[in-house]
Scaffold this motif. Sequence first.
Motif, PDB file in Angstrom:
ATOM      1  N   TYR A  65       0.840  -1.206   0.000  1.00  0.00           N
ATOM      2  CA  TYR A  65       0.000   0.000   0.000  1.00  0.00           C
ATOM      3  C   TYR A  65       0.879   1.262   0.000  1.00  0.00           C
ATOM      4  N   LEU A  66       1.897   1.264   0.866  1.00  0.00           N
ATOM      5  CA  LEU A  66       2.784   2.432   0.944  1.00  0.00           C
ATOM      6  C   LEU A  66       3.568   2.628  -0.355  1.00  0.00           C
ATOM      7  N   LEU A  67       3.957   1.526  -0.991  1.00  0.00           N
ATOM      8  CA  LEU A  67       4.708   1.627  -2.250  1.00  0.00           C
ATOM      9  C   LEU A  67       3.838   2.186  -3.376  1.00  0.00           C
ATOM     10  N   LEU A  68       2.551   1.780  -3.380  1.00  0.00           N
ATOM     11  CA  LEU A  68       1.678   2.129  -4.506  1.00  0.00           C
ATOM     12  C   LEU A  68       0.783   3.332  -4.237  1.00  0.00           C
ATOM     13  N   SER A  69       0.800   3.833  -3.012  1.00  0.00           N
ATOM     14  CA  SER A  69      -0.051   4.977  -2.698  1.00  0.00           C
ATOM     15  C   SER A  69       0.396   6.208  -3.478  1.00  0.00           C
ATOM     16  N   ARG A  70      -0.440   7.216  -3.495  1.00  0.00           N
ATOM     17  CA  ARG A  70      -0.192   8.401  -4.337  1.00  0.00           C
ATOM     18  C   ARG A  70       1.182   9.009  -4.095  1.00  0.00           C
ATOM     19  N   LEU A  74       6.087   4.181  -6.106  1.00  0.00           N
ATOM     20  CA  LEU A  74       5.474   3.630  -7.314  1.00  0.00           C
ATOM     21  C   LEU A  74       4.065   4.179  -7.529  1.00  0.00           C
ATOM     22  N   GLY A  75       3.766   5.298  -6.886  1.00  0.00           N
ATOM     23  CA  GLY A  75       2.424   5.862  -6.962  1.00  0.00           C
ATOM     24  C   GLY A  75       2.027   6.321  -8.349  1.00  0.00           C
ATOM     25  N   ASN A  76       3.022   6.704  -9.151  1.00  0.00           N
ATOM     26  CA  ASN A  76       2.713   7.185 -10.509  1.00  0.00           C
ATOM     27  C   ASN A  76       2.176   6.087 -11.417  1.00  0.00           C
TER      28      ASN A  76
END
Length: 219
Positions: A65-70, A74-76
């Motif tokens: 979640y932290l890696l993919l969050s906005r 990796l949020g982009n």
Amino acid sequence: MNDNLLPIILLSLQVSALATLCGTILGIPLGTVIGLFTFPGRNLTMAFLYTLMGFPTVLIGVIVYLLLSRYGPLGNLELLFTPYAMVIAQTLLTTPVIAGLTMSAVYMKEKSLAETAQSLGATRMQTVAVIIKESKRGIWTGIATAFGRAISEVGAVMLVGGNIQGSTRVMTTAIILETRQGNMTNALVLGLVLLLVTFVSQVFLMIGMIATFQKNKTG
């Protein structure tokens, strides 16, 4: 069966199967290297890998979640709350399981097979190939175990998938929702399907274990 449940079941199978495939691609080479090759810190690496096999799934969900969050690194990619995020989380779950059981399988075969293969003139790579081939039942056990853990996992997929109807809702998260809404029939149907899928994967696990036991007994 309620027509709304079929897409949920299919998505569960797709996500878990893809995560198990990714875990197999990553886990078998990793387990083979750790199990067969000597390098500094090998024992510590083994201990770390065994630790990862029991890693709390909800913590995996938090990390993804932290890696993919906005605002994450990796949020982009905008993968959060999509099936891709669920596959990533489950891949982190399945890879250590497959790597750990592959490591154990090839490690137990190494001593007896390496001496025989090298006495017959096999190269190092040919010896590794023989050991992997003879360890296939143990490796298959790891794959079946990983799939069973992935299909029944709930914490990580709830966090990174969001349990969105028609998008990221899988059997485990749907069971929780249906139970909370008092739709016990749907919850029980999904539970029975989940139990059946888990049972089938464990049948493959038992077949592998029995075959290995019989081979060792006769060998």
